[in-house]
Motif scaffolding. Structure first.
Motif, PDB file in Angstrom:
ATOM      1  N   GLY A 173       0.837  -1.195   0.000  1.00 48.54           N
ATOM      2  CA  GLY A 173       0.000   0.000   0.000  1.00 48.54           C
ATOM      3  C   GLY A 173       0.870   1.241   0.000  1.00 48.54           C
ATOM      4  N   ALA A 174       0.804   2.031  -1.083  1.00 54.49           N
ATOM      5  CA  ALA A 174       1.697   3.179  -1.249  1.00 54.49           C
ATOM      6  C   ALA A 174       0.992   4.500  -0.978  1.00 54.49           C
ATOM      7  N   GLY A 178       1.315   3.972   3.990  1.00 50.61           N
ATOM      8  CA  GLY A 178       2.424   3.170   3.500  1.00 50.61           C
ATOM      9  C   GLY A 178       3.721   3.952   3.487  1.00 50.61           C
ATOM     10  N   ASP A 197       2.293  -1.721  -4.532  1.00 50.21           N
ATOM     11  CA  ASP A 197       0.968  -1.146  -4.784  1.00 50.21           C
ATOM     12  C   ASP A 197       0.499  -1.613  -6.159  1.00 50.21           C
ATOM     13  N   ARG A 202       0.343   5.909  -8.343  1.00 52.24           N
ATOM     14  CA  ARG A 202       0.520   6.175  -6.916  1.00 52.24           C
ATOM     15  C   ARG A 202       1.841   5.609  -6.418  1.00 52.24           C
ATOM     16  N   LEU A 203       2.206   4.417  -6.906  1.00 49.77           N
ATOM     17  CA  LEU A 203       3.466   3.798  -6.493  1.00 49.77           C
ATOM     18  C   LEU A 203       4.648   4.680  -6.881  1.00 49.77           C
ATOM     19  N   CYS A 217       5.072  -3.001  -8.551  1.00 52.00           N
ATOM     20  CA  CYS A 217       3.705  -2.756  -9.016  1.00 52.00           C
ATOM     21  C   CYS A 217       2.980  -4.087  -9.160  1.00 52.00           C
ATOM     22  N   THR A 243      -3.212  -1.493   3.532  1.00 55.69           N
ATOM     23  CA  THR A 243      -4.236  -1.315   2.502  1.00 55.69           C
ATOM     24  C   THR A 243      -5.438  -2.174   2.872  1.00 55.69           C
TER      25      THR A 243
END
Length: 346
Positions: A173-174, A178, A197, A202-203, A217, A243
């Motif tokens: 979870g990024a 995270g 993530d 988002r990552l 990813c 997450t």
């Protein structure tokens, strides 16, 4: 004064409300920053069983004391303060035993009490009774101080899971939580930290800021296989699921090492809380699985110290600052994953 009140799922209203007055045992603060989080998204969409609407929400609170109620000692007008979110009762069996995060009578700011999406708010006597008001260090600004609350939760989770020197840690979870887990794991001496993530955008955004040893990813590769490859098939010492994903929890069991530790940090949706778990893997590989929920007043104090010392920097995680009039935009920005941390500045 302006407030943001939750009435029902999909119904958060910006309204004018009378400015409150501090009663005996209370403080009144001018809210300078109240940061947003995934919980605000869940409340806005689904409500919460502890919220009896209408309720001013917002629980990551930092502000300035503007009125001191009768009987309150140690605080004065102008003091810069950060407020806890989860309020233990201090007297139940769990609190008496020092387990404040699982207090059986816990209340919360923005749930049982009016929260921080407001120009002014009252810090209730229950918060002061458990030493839940913290003085903000001089070198920490209000926005950074508001991040102490989620960092306190992260600190609780990593202490329970025993993150420490030399560990290889996977954070799944990024989002902002995270990112805080990556930074705190480093501060606690982890040798390597991997960030996972599904969302490539988002990552990449988060990895550019917190610089994990590997950014994986899950939409492009099997994160379990990649973690095993990076650890020469041994697995990670600690896996933290930051997450709300049942699959992440199931994958954690497949990527953790023998005698490894798993932190189920992110709660699952209320309509899908059940996962498939290989009990034999837990048994034969002596894996420990921990829950982690919230934080204590002491965690908040120590989180502020970590921010002030620079051990866990947070300023660069605050990527959006919005006025209270943009509260709906702020919540949707959090939901979209296009920012790391969004803070409201009433």
């Amino acid at each position: 004064m302006l407030v943001a009140r939750f009435y029902a799922p999909g119904d958060i209203r910006l309204e004018q409300a009378p400015e409150p007055t501090a009663g005996p045992g209370e403080l009144k603060i001018a809210v300078v920053n109240c940061s947003t989080c995934g919980t605000d998204v869940k409340i806005s969409r689904h409500g919460h069983h502890h919220i009896d609407p209408p309720r001013v929400i917002g629980h990551e609170i930092a502000g300035r004391v503007v009125e001191v109620g009768d009987g309150v000692e140690g605080w004065a007008e102008g003091d810069r303060v950060q407020i806890i979110a989860a309020i233990p009762c201090g007297s139940c069996a769990e609190c008496t035993d020092g387990r404040f995060t699982v207090c059986s009578r816990q209340t919360s700011m923005g749930y049982h009490y009016e929260g921080g999406f407001a120009e002014y708010m009252i810090v209730p006597e229950a918060v002061l009774a458990v030493d839940g008001v913290n003085r903000i260090p001089e070198n920490v600004d209000y926005a950074e101080a508001s991040v102490a609350e989620p960092l306190a939760c992260v600190l609780n989770g990593q202490e329970i899971a025993g993150v420490g020197e030399g560990d290889t840690v996977v954070v799944m979870g990024a989002g902002p939580i995270g990112c805080l887990h990556v930074r705190l794991a480093r501060a606690r001496g982890a040798a390597r930290v991997f960030l996972v993530d599904l969302n490539r955008g988002r990552l990449d955004m988060s990895a550019e800021v917190v610089r994990p040893d590997a950014a994986i990813c899950g939409d492009e590769t099997d994160p379990v296989a990649e973690v095993l490859r990076l650890t020469s098939e041994r697995g990670a010492d600690v896996v933290i699921t930051a997450t709300a994903s049942g699959k992440a929890q199931e994958d954690a069991l497949r990527m953790v090492s023998r005698s490894g530790r798993i932190s189920f940090f992110g709660g699952l949706p209320k309509d899908a809380p059940i996962i498939q778990l290989d009990s034999n893997a837990v048994h034969y590989r002596e894996i420990s699985i921990f829950g982690a929920n919230g934080s204590s007043p002491d965690h908040n104090k120590r989180a502020l110290e970590l921010i002030a010392s620079g051990e866990v920097p947070v300023a660069d995680l605050i990527t959006e600052r919005m006025p209270l009039t943009d509260v709906h935009k702020a919540i949707e920005t959090v939901a979209s994953g296009t920012a790391i941390k969004v803070t409201i500045e009433p």
